[in-house]
Design a protein around this motif. Structure first.
Motif, PDB file in Angstrom:
ATOM      1  N   LEU A 157       0.835  -1.202   0.000  1.00  0.00           N
ATOM      2  CA  LEU A 157       0.000   0.000   0.000  1.00  0.00           C
ATOM      3  C   LEU A 157       0.872   1.255   0.000  1.00  0.00           C
ATOM      4  O   LEU A 157       0.580   2.217  -0.726  1.00  0.00           O
ATOM      5  CB  LEU A 157      -0.910  -0.018   1.230  1.00  0.00           C
ATOM      6  CG  LEU A 157      -2.321   0.438   0.927  1.00  0.00           C
ATOM      7  CD1 LEU A 157      -3.096  -0.744   0.423  1.00  0.00           C
ATOM      8  CD2 LEU A 157      -2.926   0.997   2.170  1.00  0.00           C
ATOM      9  N   ILE A 158       1.930   1.263   0.790  1.00  0.00           N
ATOM     10  CA  ILE A 158       2.837   2.411   0.838  1.00  0.00           C
ATOM     11  C   ILE A 158       3.522   2.604  -0.507  1.00  0.00           C
ATOM     12  O   ILE A 158       3.638   3.732  -1.012  1.00  0.00           O
ATOM     13  CB  ILE A 158       3.866   2.235   1.970  1.00  0.00           C
ATOM     14  CG1 ILE A 158       3.172   2.332   3.326  1.00  0.00           C
ATOM     15  CG2 ILE A 158       4.967   3.278   1.874  1.00  0.00           C
ATOM     16  CD1 ILE A 158       4.054   1.972   4.496  1.00  0.00           C
ATOM     17  N   LEU A 159       3.942   1.511  -1.147  1.00  0.00           N
ATOM     18  CA  LEU A 159       4.591   1.608  -2.448  1.00  0.00           C
ATOM     19  C   LEU A 159       3.636   2.108  -3.526  1.00  0.00           C
ATOM     20  O   LEU A 159       4.017   2.906  -4.391  1.00  0.00           O
ATOM     21  CB  LEU A 159       5.180   0.254  -2.849  1.00  0.00           C
ATOM     22  CG  LEU A 159       6.407  -0.193  -2.067  1.00  0.00           C
ATOM     23  CD1 LEU A 159       6.797  -1.604  -2.473  1.00  0.00           C
ATOM     24  CD2 LEU A 159       7.559   0.765  -2.296  1.00  0.00           C
ATOM     25  N   ILE A 160       2.401   1.660  -3.495  1.00  0.00           N
ATOM     26  CA  ILE A 160       1.409   2.120  -4.475  1.00  0.00           C
ATOM     27  C   ILE A 160       1.126   3.601  -4.299  1.00  0.00           C
ATOM     28  O   ILE A 160       1.084   4.364  -5.269  1.00  0.00           O
ATOM     29  CB  ILE A 160       0.118   1.279  -4.370  1.00  0.00           C
ATOM     30  CG1 ILE A 160       0.381  -0.129  -4.876  1.00  0.00           C
ATOM     31  CG2 ILE A 160      -1.025   1.918  -5.146  1.00  0.00           C
ATOM     32  CD1 ILE A 160      -0.770  -1.090  -4.657  1.00  0.00           C
ATOM     33  N   ILE A 161       0.935   4.028  -3.077  1.00  0.00           N
ATOM     34  CA  ILE A 161       0.663   5.445  -2.807  1.00  0.00           C
ATOM     35  C   ILE A 161       1.857   6.303  -3.205  1.00  0.00           C
ATOM     36  O   ILE A 161       1.703   7.369  -3.825  1.00  0.00           O
ATOM     37  CB  ILE A 161       0.288   5.643  -1.321  1.00  0.00           C
ATOM     38  CG1 ILE A 161      -1.068   5.004  -1.048  1.00  0.00           C
ATOM     39  CG2 ILE A 161       0.260   7.123  -0.966  1.00  0.00           C
ATOM     40  CD1 ILE A 161      -1.435   4.952   0.410  1.00  0.00           C
ATOM     41  N   THR A 162       3.062   5.845  -2.881  1.00  0.00           N
ATOM     42  CA  THR A 162       4.265   6.593  -3.255  1.00  0.00           C
ATOM     43  C   THR A 162       4.407   6.688  -4.766  1.00  0.00           C
ATOM     44  O   THR A 162       4.741   7.753  -5.299  1.00  0.00           O
ATOM     45  CB  THR A 162       5.512   5.919  -2.655  1.00  0.00           C
ATOM     46  OG1 THR A 162       5.338   5.797  -1.240  1.00  0.00           O
ATOM     47  CG2 THR A 162       6.758   6.701  -2.947  1.00  0.00           C
ATOM     48  N   SER A 163       4.142   5.612  -5.489  1.00  0.00           N
ATOM     49  CA  SER A 163       4.264   5.648  -6.937  1.00  0.00           C
ATOM     50  C   SER A 163       3.217   6.561  -7.569  1.00  0.00           C
ATOM     51  O   SER A 163       3.490   7.251  -8.551  1.00  0.00           O
ATOM     52  CB  SER A 163       4.163   4.243  -7.520  1.00  0.00           C
ATOM     53  OG  SER A 163       2.881   3.711  -7.310  1.00  0.00           O
TER      54      SER A 163
END
Length: 53
Positions: free
Chosen positions: A5-11
């Protein structure tokens, strides 16, 4: 799961920043001159030498 979830939001944030920078560049006229770069290589630049001034 939280790491994904953190990686998706960051991307999504990074992609939005790059999209905003692209729209800003287009709006400010960075891509207006499309003719002269293709013709510039056809003209010879005269270089000044020290003896021919």
């Amino acid at each position: 799961m939280s790491v994904i979830l953190i990686l998706i939001i960051t991307s999504i944030v990074v992609a939005t920043v790059f999209l905003g920078a692209f729209f800003w560049a287009v709006k400010s006229g960075q891509y207006d001159d499309t003719y002269s770069p293709s013709v510039r290589m056809l003209f010879d630049e005269k270089k000044k030498s020290k003896g021919n001034e």
